[in-house]
Write a protein that holds these residues in place. Sequence first.
Motif, PDB file in Angstrom:
ATOM      1  N   ASN A 299     -28.682  22.637   7.857  1.00  0.00           N
ATOM      2  CA  ASN A 299     -27.518  22.621   6.965  1.00  0.00           C
ATOM      3  C   ASN A 299     -27.159  21.182   6.610  1.00  0.00           C
ATOM      4  O   ASN A 299     -26.874  20.372   7.489  1.00  0.00           O
ATOM      5  CB  ASN A 299     -26.328  23.313   7.630  1.00  0.00           C
ATOM      6  CG  ASN A 299     -26.606  24.775   7.926  1.00  0.00           C
ATOM      7  OD1 ASN A 299     -27.050  25.509   7.053  1.00  0.00           O
ATOM      8  ND2 ASN A 299     -26.363  25.194   9.164  1.00  0.00           N
ATOM      9  N   LYS A 300     -27.165  20.866   5.303  1.00  0.00           N
ATOM     10  CA  LYS A 300     -26.934  19.487   4.873  1.00  0.00           C
ATOM     11  C   LYS A 300     -25.447  19.167   4.708  1.00  0.00           C
ATOM     12  O   LYS A 300     -25.039  18.025   4.855  1.00  0.00           O
ATOM     13  CB  LYS A 300     -27.683  19.228   3.563  1.00  0.00           C
ATOM     14  CG  LYS A 300     -29.194  19.248   3.734  1.00  0.00           C
ATOM     15  CD  LYS A 300     -29.919  18.869   2.462  1.00  0.00           C
ATOM     16  CE  LYS A 300     -29.887  20.004   1.449  1.00  0.00           C
ATOM     17  NZ  LYS A 300     -30.743  19.719   0.275  1.00  0.00           N
ATOM     18  N   PHE A 301     -24.634  20.128   4.353  1.00  0.00           N
ATOM     19  CA  PHE A 301     -23.184  19.944   4.241  1.00  0.00           C
ATOM     20  C   PHE A 301     -22.802  18.762   3.343  1.00  0.00           C
ATOM     21  O   PHE A 301     -21.796  18.105   3.579  1.00  0.00           O
ATOM     22  CB  PHE A 301     -22.542  19.739   5.621  1.00  0.00           C
ATOM     23  CG  PHE A 301     -22.717  20.906   6.562  1.00  0.00           C
ATOM     24  CD1 PHE A 301     -22.053  22.102   6.349  1.00  0.00           C
ATOM     25  CD2 PHE A 301     -23.570  20.809   7.655  1.00  0.00           C
ATOM     26  CE1 PHE A 301     -22.226  23.174   7.213  1.00  0.00           C
ATOM     27  CE2 PHE A 301     -23.749  21.874   8.524  1.00  0.00           C
ATOM     28  CZ  PHE A 301     -23.064  23.064   8.296  1.00  0.00           C
ATOM     29  N   HIS A 302     -23.600  18.472   2.323  1.00  0.00           N
ATOM     30  CA  HIS A 302     -23.212  17.385   1.427  1.00  0.00           C
ATOM     31  C   HIS A 302     -22.133  17.870   0.460  1.00  0.00           C
ATOM     32  O   HIS A 302     -21.934  19.080   0.276  1.00  0.00           O
ATOM     33  CB  HIS A 302     -24.428  16.858   0.658  1.00  0.00           C
ATOM     34  CG  HIS A 302     -25.207  17.927  -0.050  1.00  0.00           C
ATOM     35  ND1 HIS A 302     -24.728  18.617  -1.148  1.00  0.00           N
ATOM     36  CD2 HIS A 302     -26.444  18.431   0.197  1.00  0.00           C
ATOM     37  CE1 HIS A 302     -25.623  19.481  -1.557  1.00  0.00           C
ATOM     38  NE2 HIS A 302     -26.679  19.400  -0.749  1.00  0.00           N
ATOM     39  N   PHE A 303     -21.442  16.950  -0.169  1.00  0.00           N
ATOM     40  CA  PHE A 303     -20.391  17.309  -1.120  1.00  0.00           C
ATOM     41  C   PHE A 303     -20.240  16.203  -2.152  1.00  0.00           C
ATOM     42  O   PHE A 303     -20.684  15.065  -1.958  1.00  0.00           O
ATOM     43  CB  PHE A 303     -19.056  17.579  -0.417  1.00  0.00           C
ATOM     44  CG  PHE A 303     -18.557  16.450   0.439  1.00  0.00           C
ATOM     45  CD1 PHE A 303     -17.735  15.459  -0.081  1.00  0.00           C
ATOM     46  CD2 PHE A 303     -18.904  16.375   1.788  1.00  0.00           C
ATOM     47  CE1 PHE A 303     -17.267  14.416   0.714  1.00  0.00           C
ATOM     48  CE2 PHE A 303     -18.448  15.333   2.590  1.00  0.00           C
ATOM     49  CZ  PHE A 303     -17.629  14.360   2.054  1.00  0.00           C
ATOM     50  N   SER A 304     -19.624  16.552  -3.274  1.00  0.00           N
ATOM     51  CA  SER A 304     -19.307  15.571  -4.311  1.00  0.00           C
ATOM     52  C   SER A 304     -17.806  15.401  -4.398  1.00  0.00           C
ATOM     53  O   SER A 304     -17.039  16.305  -4.044  1.00  0.00           O
ATOM     54  CB  SER A 304     -19.873  16.009  -5.673  1.00  0.00           C
ATOM     55  OG  SER A 304     -19.316  17.254  -6.073  1.00  0.00           O
ATOM     56  N   ILE A 305     -17.391  14.235  -4.831  1.00  0.00           N
ATOM     57  CA  ILE A 305     -15.974  13.935  -5.037  1.00  0.00           C
ATOM     58  C   ILE A 305     -15.798  13.548  -6.499  1.00  0.00           C
ATOM     59  O   ILE A 305     -16.383  12.565  -6.962  1.00  0.00           O
ATOM     60  CB  ILE A 305     -15.491  12.795  -4.128  1.00  0.00           C
ATOM     61  CG1 ILE A 305     -15.668  13.183  -2.656  1.00  0.00           C
ATOM     62  CG2 ILE A 305     -14.035  12.461  -4.412  1.00  0.00           C
ATOM     63  CD1 ILE A 305     -15.326  12.061  -1.687  1.00  0.00           C
ATOM     64  N   GLY A 373     -14.379   5.337   0.390  1.00  0.00           N
ATOM     65  CA  GLY A 373     -15.566   4.609  -0.047  1.00  0.00           C
ATOM     66  C   GLY A 373     -16.028   4.943  -1.451  1.00  0.00           C
ATOM     67  O   GLY A 373     -17.031   4.393  -1.921  1.00  0.00           O
ATOM     68  N   LEU A 374     -15.316   5.846  -2.146  1.00  0.00           N
ATOM     69  CA  LEU A 374     -15.718   6.241  -3.489  1.00  0.00           C
ATOM     70  C   LEU A 374     -15.721   5.028  -4.415  1.00  0.00           C
ATOM     71  O   LEU A 374     -14.742   4.307  -4.519  1.00  0.00           O
ATOM     72  CB  LEU A 374     -14.758   7.307  -4.022  1.00  0.00           C
ATOM     73  CG  LEU A 374     -15.171   8.001  -5.314  1.00  0.00           C
ATOM     74  CD1 LEU A 374     -16.446   8.815  -5.111  1.00  0.00           C
ATOM     75  CD2 LEU A 374     -14.045   8.917  -5.812  1.00  0.00           C
TER      76      LEU A 374
END
Length: 431
Positions: A299-305, A373-374
């Motif tokens: 499971n990578k659990f990545h996300f975008s903001i 950090g965005l």
Amino acid sequence: MLMLNCDSSGLPYYRHSSGSLSYKSSLPTQHRLPGPCTCPDGSRILKDHFPQDQYEELMQRRAKEFQQYKARTNSILSKLLFALPNSPLQYPIQGVIVRPLTATAIPGMSSSIYASVTNVSTKLTIESSTLLVLNDLLAKVSYTSTIYHINTGDLGINLMLLGAITSNPSFITIFSVYFCLLDISSQVTIVTKTFLRYKQLRVLLDSIRKFYSNIKVIIADDSLEPESITGENIQHYIMPPAQGWFAGRNLAVSQVTTKYFLWVDDDFLFSEKTKIEKLVEVMEAVPELDMVGGSVQGNKFHFSILYEEGDENEGGCLYRKSGGKFHSLPSYPQCHLASGVVNFFLARTDAMQRVRFDPKLQRVAHSEFFMDGLGSLMVASCGDVTIDHQPKTDGNRNPTYNKFRSPGRNDAEFKLQLHFFKNYLKCIRYG
């Protein structure tokens, strides 16, 4: 070089190496210049999480802090400047900031005469019987970046009438130098934070030594009654009790002396698929990256903001989208750019030390680091490098640990208040 294309409506469309310019007969709302942003359905309206009798004073204090922040951080190179319309077009030459992969109106486009716009290799003619109509058309020019990157831009629009717009600022560069040998132990330190889970921590350490016998491991420990953790190349730092997740991360990362560190939770388990070398290979091949995440049991659990700028009084709108990602990395199709990744990642030490983990967040904290950090951190997710998770059993459950692990309402409310003040947000949505 700009190349002329046309969309299905026949309207002219300019494309640049890292973005595109387009002329449209009407400009959708999302293309307009920054104003009050729109909170999507399901958003948390952050001002509602403050007592009404404190709101006005808080707004004044937030506005003052924001102006002081801009005074400290704004550069003359970010100031919006225009070439006046005696060329004959007025256009911005500096200071236009756009969101990646999002259409943005180009401010200040206008003309002082009835003009044709001509490119070196192709020709686009804009004609009008009135200056008013011509300027209305120029106001509908939008720009869309076609790659996701935090440190890129189009330095000029090379039009025959306008000439080339270039920028060549000089900077004093300070960078860290790491003396790395060929072995992984000279490049990477494994870092973790523990609290009341010594059984799981020792299982993790045993699994690390099975595959990486000499690599250094740094442990930040804020347990109520610390136990001794010893071993070759193990550094165990005892903190005051219950300081929290991000305070422990800061302490551990501050002691890293290698170019990279690998973050793992104290209940993870190394396996044959936990190949740190693969993550290092990606970071070395793509030097713009600051962090690359793996997967936990697949499971990578990545996300975008996704951030939409608002006006200075209300603040911006933010959407954290689970599973969100951008385009893949060149030569690494298994890796995609994202805004945030799971708690198993390889990071550049100096980049993480610049952003830091906010120690005010003790229990409700992970996405918040990536929000801070965005725009500063380039993050990718590579699912082919995997770490396991230790089985959860009744014997692993510690009532005291669970009391601290599960956040109360006050923790959640404080996080939203912090986003309102520190991140200058109007609303936030988790999806």
